[in-house]
Write a protein that holds these residues in place. Structure first.
Motif, PDB file in Angstrom:
ATOM      1  N   SER A  82       0.841  -1.209   0.000  1.00 25.66           N
ATOM      2  CA  SER A  82       0.000   0.000   0.000  1.00 25.66           C
ATOM      3  C   SER A  82       0.865   1.243   0.000  1.00 25.66           C
ATOM      4  O   SER A  82       0.590   2.195  -0.739  1.00 25.66           O
ATOM      5  CB  SER A  82      -0.890   0.036   1.241  1.00 25.66           C
ATOM      6  OG  SER A  82      -1.814  -0.971   1.197  1.00 25.66           O
ATOM      7  N   LEU A  83       1.914   1.225   0.837  1.00 18.68           N
ATOM      8  CA  LEU A  83       2.789   2.394   0.879  1.00 18.68           C
ATOM      9  C   LEU A  83       3.457   2.604  -0.474  1.00 18.68           C
ATOM     10  O   LEU A  83       3.568   3.739  -0.950  1.00 18.68           O
ATOM     11  CB  LEU A  83       3.838   2.223   1.982  1.00 18.68           C
ATOM     12  CG  LEU A  83       3.256   2.295   3.393  1.00 18.68           C
ATOM     13  CD1 LEU A  83       4.315   1.951   4.424  1.00 18.68           C
ATOM     14  CD2 LEU A  83       2.706   3.688   3.669  1.00 18.68           C
ATOM     15  N   VAL A  85       2.301   1.706  -3.484  1.00 20.64           N
ATOM     16  CA  VAL A  85       1.337   2.215  -4.464  1.00 20.64           C
ATOM     17  C   VAL A  85       0.988   3.665  -4.167  1.00 20.64           C
ATOM     18  O   VAL A  85       0.887   4.494  -5.086  1.00 20.64           O
ATOM     19  CB  VAL A  85       0.075   1.323  -4.470  1.00 20.64           C
ATOM     20  CG1 VAL A  85      -0.995   1.920  -5.360  1.00 20.64           C
ATOM     21  CG2 VAL A  85       0.420  -0.058  -4.953  1.00 20.64           C
ATOM     22  N   ALA A  86       0.845   4.007  -2.878  1.00 21.88           N
ATOM     23  CA  ALA A  86       0.522   5.388  -2.521  1.00 21.88           C
ATOM     24  C   ALA A  86       1.626   6.328  -2.974  1.00 21.88           C
ATOM     25  O   ALA A  86       1.361   7.409  -3.511  1.00 21.88           O
ATOM     26  CB  ALA A  86       0.321   5.493  -1.011  1.00 21.88           C
ATOM     27  N   ILE A  88       3.662   5.837  -5.472  1.00 18.24           N
ATOM     28  CA  ILE A  88       3.601   5.951  -6.933  1.00 18.24           C
ATOM     29  C   ILE A  88       2.525   6.949  -7.345  1.00 18.24           C
ATOM     30  O   ILE A  88       2.731   7.791  -8.220  1.00 18.24           O
ATOM     31  CB  ILE A  88       3.327   4.565  -7.551  1.00 18.24           C
ATOM     32  CG1 ILE A  88       4.569   3.705  -7.437  1.00 18.24           C
ATOM     33  CG2 ILE A  88       2.909   4.693  -9.006  1.00 18.24           C
ATOM     34  CD1 ILE A  88       4.330   2.271  -7.797  1.00 18.24           C
ATOM     35  N   ILE A  89       1.361   6.887  -6.680  1.00 17.31           N
ATOM     36  CA  ILE A  89       0.246   7.736  -7.104  1.00 17.31           C
ATOM     37  C   ILE A  89       0.560   9.207  -6.853  1.00 17.31           C
ATOM     38  O   ILE A  89       0.269  10.059  -7.695  1.00 17.31           O
ATOM     39  CB  ILE A  89      -1.051   7.315  -6.386  1.00 17.31           C
ATOM     40  CG1 ILE A  89      -1.518   5.957  -6.894  1.00 17.31           C
ATOM     41  CG2 ILE A  89      -2.151   8.339  -6.612  1.00 17.31           C
ATOM     42  CD1 ILE A  89      -2.688   5.405  -6.149  1.00 17.31           C
TER      43      ILE A  89
END
Lengths: 164, 109, 93
Positions: A82-83, A85-86, A88-89
């Motif tokens: 999650s960290l 992907v966050a 990256i976003i």
């Protein structure tokens, strides 16, 4: 065990969670509501009996220490990815490089394969597309995530769930 | 003890709010369907666990906590199933996932 | 603190709605609808405690159930409408 006793055992296995759910959900213990609860539970069992639900094999995960340990491991994986992907976003250049690949499911058991596919989907950054012939097609958001999954750590852990 | 639980639940709620926001941002920013699904799964798992976990800590040992736990368990079981169904339906309809580094004009037709 | 989470959830719901309007494929819209539904569940849970009305939690659970069934039903509908080859591959080996 005869067929009749097995049917009754399966009915009881369904009845107990139903009654528990009713009691927990209402939180009110008046005679009228309890009567309605008993009526609903028995009606549900009857409808499921007419659907031949109790004749078929019911899938059940063997709940044990291994499964709880697996859930803890999975939660930690979810937090880590999650960290990723966050990050990256929110980064302005959006550094993604999607990849589609196939990984092998070592266990032939359908419940295990469903567990593996759902675990892959549950982890942000990897997404199970299809399960076919003991193989799972996976869409990964980054090369790093794909490489991490290709090591097969998750597959090994799910295979270990059923070892006695 | 109460103050520790309060602080922990505030941290979880704040982090959950941040993750929900980032997931929504990702759903808008990502270039095609499959990459958007990764952003959606971020809000479905991490944010849901953090927010509902934070509320559970506030609620303490009550019936509400059991209801929240049921809601969370249900969300965690259904959201991957819905994602799988959506992804395989999109694949079967012929929408091919793009591979390789991001192209700026990469919106799927 | 509940207010901050409520506002973040509402903003995300607005962004999901934006994705649903932008499309471009029907699956993008369905993904946005699914996201919107999940965020509604979270919002209802938070609002239950924001206003101190625990009965909202029952609504949240029902919404979670309906959201899941709804997405699956719409997918099934799309598959029926877009033709047989997809349906064959998905149901039979």
């Amino acid at each position: 065990m005869s067929t009749a006793t097995r049917t009754v055992a399966r009915m009881l296995a369904l009845l107990i969670p139903l009654v528990a759910a009713w009691l927990l959900w209402s939180g009110l213990y008046k005679p009228l509501l309890l009567g309605l609860g008993v009526f609903s539970c028995v009606l549900t069992i009857y409808i499921k009996y007419r659907m031949d639900y109790f004749q078929t094999e019911v899938f059940a995960l063997q709940f044990g220490r291994r499964l709880v340990a697996y859930w803890f491991w999975l939660s930690w994986e979810v937090v880590k990815s999650s960290l990723d992907v966050a990050r990256i976003i929110v980064s302005p250049s959006l550094p993604i490089s999607p990849r589609v690949m196939t990984i092998k499911a070592s266990s032939k058991n359908p419940v295990d394969q469903a567990t593996l596919a759902n675990s892959i989907t549950l982890t942000p950054g990897t997404l199970a597309l299809d399960v076919y012939n003991n193989e799972i097609a996976v869409h990964a958001l980054t090369e790093a995530g794909a490489d991490e999954l290709a090591k097969g750590e998750m597959d090994r852990r799910i295979l270990a769930l059923r070892e006695k | 003890m109460t103050i520790v639980l309060d602080i922990l639940s505030w941290i979880m709620l704040t982090a959950g709010g941040v993750f929900v926001f980032i997931g929504g941002l990702g759903a808008l920013r990502m270039p095609n369907l499959y990459t958007r699904m990764h952003a959606a799964s971020l809000t479905d798992t991490m944010a849901a666990v953090l927010i509902i976990g934070g509320i559970m800590l506030q609620a303490g040992m009550t019936l509400a906590t059991i209801k929240l736990a049921t809601i969370l368990l249900f969300l965690l079981f259904t959201s991957p199933t819905a994602s799988n169904a959506l992804a395989s339906a999109a694949i079967l309809s012929g929408l091919k996932p793009e591979e390789g580094p991001l192209r700026r004009d990469g919106d799927a037709e | 603190m509940y207010y901050a989470v409520t506002i973040a959830t509402l903003i995300t719901m607005a962004m999901a709605l934006g994705r649903a309007l932008l499309g471009p494929t029907i699956y993008d819209r369905l993904l946005a609808a699914n996201m919107f539904g999940t965020k509604t569940v979270l919002l209802l849970s938070v609002v239950a405690f924001l206003y101190g009305r625990p009965d909202f939690l029952d609504l949240a659970l029902v919404y979670a159930l309906i959201n899941f069934i709804g997405v699956i039903a719409v997918l099934e509908f799309i598959r029926e409408r877009t033709g047989g080859d997809g349906a064959d591959k998905a149901t039979g080996e």
